[in-house]
Design an enzyme around this catalytic site. Structure first.
Site, PDB file in Angstrom:
ATOM      1  N   ASP A  55       0.824  -1.202   0.000  1.00 56.96           N
ATOM      2  CA  ASP A  55       0.000   0.000   0.000  1.00 56.96           C
ATOM      3  C   ASP A  55       0.863   1.260   0.000  1.00 56.96           C
ATOM      4  O   ASP A  55       2.079   1.210   0.212  1.00 56.96           O
ATOM      5  CB  ASP A  55      -0.921   0.016   1.224  1.00 56.96           C
ATOM      6  CG  ASP A  55      -2.009  -1.041   1.154  1.00 56.96           C
ATOM      7  OD1 ASP A  55      -2.362  -1.454   0.031  1.00 56.96           O
ATOM      8  OD2 ASP A  55      -2.503  -1.448   2.224  1.00 56.96           O
ATOM      9  N   TYR A 110       7.095  -9.832   6.782  1.00 53.43           N
ATOM     10  CA  TYR A 110       6.967  -8.394   7.021  1.00 53.43           C
ATOM     11  C   TYR A 110       7.579  -8.057   8.375  1.00 53.43           C
ATOM     12  O   TYR A 110       7.546  -8.869   9.306  1.00 53.43           O
ATOM     13  CB  TYR A 110       5.503  -7.965   7.029  1.00 53.43           C
ATOM     14  CG  TYR A 110       4.863  -7.833   5.673  1.00 53.43           C
ATOM     15  CD1 TYR A 110       4.862  -6.606   5.002  1.00 53.43           C
ATOM     16  CD2 TYR A 110       4.244  -8.920   5.062  1.00 53.43           C
ATOM     17  CE1 TYR A 110       4.264  -6.472   3.762  1.00 53.43           C
ATOM     18  CE2 TYR A 110       3.644  -8.801   3.816  1.00 53.43           C
ATOM     19  CZ  TYR A 110       3.655  -7.568   3.174  1.00 53.43           C
ATOM     20  OH  TYR A 110       3.066  -7.440   1.943  1.00 53.43           O
TER      21      TYR A 110
END
EC number: 5.4.99.12
Length: 280
Positions: A55, A110
């Site tokens: 994003d 992540y």
């Protein structure tokens, strides 16, 4: 020949990774750079693809991209020579013609860098352990997919040179899943909630989802595609700002500065937002 590339980028100036007309994106920059040096004309025919979408504001240290080109010998040098300073190639590898970084990815890791300290790392790590395994993550994501079931391979919270870090590895994720997990862990780390909050969220016993933590702290740390990359020559413009000795100062400056400017306090909530209190 088909080539795979390991990519890093500072996500602050990108409107996400996915190609969007009229916006600066990671895919857009890569495709333009490749076309400029005639590595390919049509990205679709070249099979251009990234391993995962990020994003707006999300960074990457180990994103993986791939495309086919009749000029592999000049691809690596040409790419880093054409890319902007906030996007660079760390490594490359020759891969089979059928290789697709998204579908051949074994796992994606992540890391979320918290702009808060001190935090109760032990309590956060205890809560993160509850994430491991196959669960319904409806309360820890914004569900767009048909199934909210995902499998987390590993999850931990630790300190890296004084900065609290949440690391999670899974095959695939729901939208905002990592950022919602980070937000829940932050409530636990600040003692606003007990470590049992995570189990309650996973069991669906909470009334509402935690708000997603700010995107600026999130880094796509690694994508395991079963590929061994040959490191590229260091580019003088490249700034390994997450992995270098300057990382701590830069993370503090970037994340805290961005939170201050966006009106979000250091707990990742809008001023006056009591959503953490309403979870139970």
């Amino acid at each position: 020949m088909r080539l795979a590339f390991q990519l890093s980028y500072d996500g602050n100036q990108f409107r996400g990774s996915q190609l969007q007309p009229a916006y600066r994106t990671v895919e857009g920059e890569l495709i333009t750079a490749c076309q400029r040096v005639q590595l390919f004309d049509d990205p679709c025919k070249a099979g251009f693809a990234l391993a995962g979408r990020t994003d707006r504001g999300v960074h990457a240290r180990g994103q993986v991209g791939a495309f086919s080109t009749p000029f592999p010998e000049r691809a690596v040098e040409a790419l880093n020579g054409q890319l902007s300073p906030d996007l660079w190639c760390n490594g490359f590898a020759e891969v089979p013609p059928s290789f697709h970084p998204r579908f051949d990815a074994i796992s994606r890791t992540y890391r979320y860098f918290f702009a808060d300290w001190p935090l109760d790392i032990r309590a956060m790590d205890q809560a993160a352990a509850a994430l491991i395994g196959t669960h319904d993550f409806s309360r820890l994501a914004r569900v767009r997919e048909k199934s909210p079931i995902r499998t987390v391979k590993s999850a931990r919270v630790f300190q890296d040179r004084g900065i609290p870090v949440f690391e999670v590895t899974a095959h695939t994720y729901l939208w905002h899943m990592v950022r919602c997990m980070a937000a829940a862990l932050l409530l636990i780390g600040t003692h606003e909630r007990e470590p049992e909050l995570m189990e309650r969220l996973l069991s669906g016993k909470c009334r509402r989802n935690p708000p997603a933590a700010p995107a600026d702290g999130l880094v796509l740390w690694d994508v395991d595609c079963g590929v061994t990359f040959t490191p590229t020559e260091p580019d003088p413009r490249s700034r390994d700002w997450i992995g270098s000795a300057r990382r701590e100062a830069m993370v503090r400056e970037r994340i805290i500065g961005l939170l201050d400017r966006s009106g979000v306090d250091r707990r990742g909530k809008e001023p006056g937002d009591d959503s953490g209190r309403d979870l139970l």
